[in-house]
Enzyme design. Sequence first.
Site: not given
Length: 437
Positions: A288, A331, A337, A346, A361, A367
């Site tokens: 990713h 992460h 963010e 989402y 976050h 998160h």
Amino acid sequence: MGFSYMPGFGNDFETETLPGSLPQGRNSPQRPAYGLYAEQLSGSPFTAPRGTNERSWLYRIRPSVKHTGRFKGASYPMWKTAPNIGDHELALGQYRWNPTPMPSEPTDFISGMRTMTTAGDAVGQSGMAAHVYVANRSMVDDHFFNADGELLVVPQVGALRFVTEMGVIELRPGEIAVLPRGLVFKVELADKEARGYVCENYGAKFTMPDRGPIGANCLANPRDFKTPCAWFEEKETPCRLIVKWCGTFHVTELGHSPLDVVAWHGNYAPYKYDLATFSPVGAILFDHPDPSIFTVLTAPSGEAGTANVDFVIFPPRWLVAENTFRPPWYHRNIMSEFMGLIHGQYDAKEEGFVPGGISLHNQMLAHGPDAPGFEKATRAELKPVKLDNTMAFMFETRFPQMLTRYAAELGTLQENYIDCWAELKKRFNGTPEGDWS
């Protein structure tokens, strides 16, 4: 009435409403045509390098000094400016909100601004603020400019019309607009009510990110950015001009409209962009990519590769990676963010994150996908899948984002957001296969 636009990002444009109203071969003739006044609007210091030097010449019915009188203080208590620290008692955490309620009282775009977070220092021209706006009334005789930063507007409900001194931008959900620092404008509603998000960027102007190894194409393309052609109104009726300056608000009374630019040329101007024209790039074999691959605009800081603000979107796209956990991974991040959802779902949050909602976050707070999203992604058949009918975005900054009291006490705050990870199970059992029962 339809309004015209000129394509290109950062171009040196020229536009006029009356034949011959734009001087040719010079900026400041002794007597401009039509009895207009020549005036420069500078978005950078005079001596900024050519690549970042921004200014426009405006040819207007009255100079801007006639668009201000004696100011008096004005109050917009819901609009906060950095630094804004310690005005609530909510403890540190990951936060998420349901959509901000629409107002019941008459509310225009400026009075409907609700600040959720602030970061950095507006006086030091660094950082940003993240707002939600709600409105049910057009600005008819009120006008506004922001001396603290440029505004990136992301509609979520209802179309808007930004009537600016350099032209008119019609904006619907799925598009964004950027209004430069100091630009005079008013906002008209095309629908009964409106809601959306605003990033107030105190730092260097938004620009297109470098593509690096991606090369010359994909992501956002310059020709898809649209700058309005000149438009003016000659209105000799009482008006007001509201100014935001160093976090304070001031208002002055006028006897005429300040939107009187008959012609202009330059590269300091408002623009809009249709998010549907963003051409996403992603992994076509495995893994990713970082979410930075979806950056539409970036406001650089003095440190290479570390943005004052990035505007990132998560648009419709195909997922094809083999043997890969396809949603965004878990992460912890030095960047902070602020996320919103324009429409759809989402992929990292199967439940709870709805159109008009918000999540925050902050830097170094963990998160990632919720438990249902994780379960679905780890058990899915890895065939090509198109994520469709979705558009999420992120205001990402190098600074910690400080919650306002309004955000901390907002009734739409999801007290149980942290529970979305509660059902993530321990899969480790000492064997290479792990426990996936």
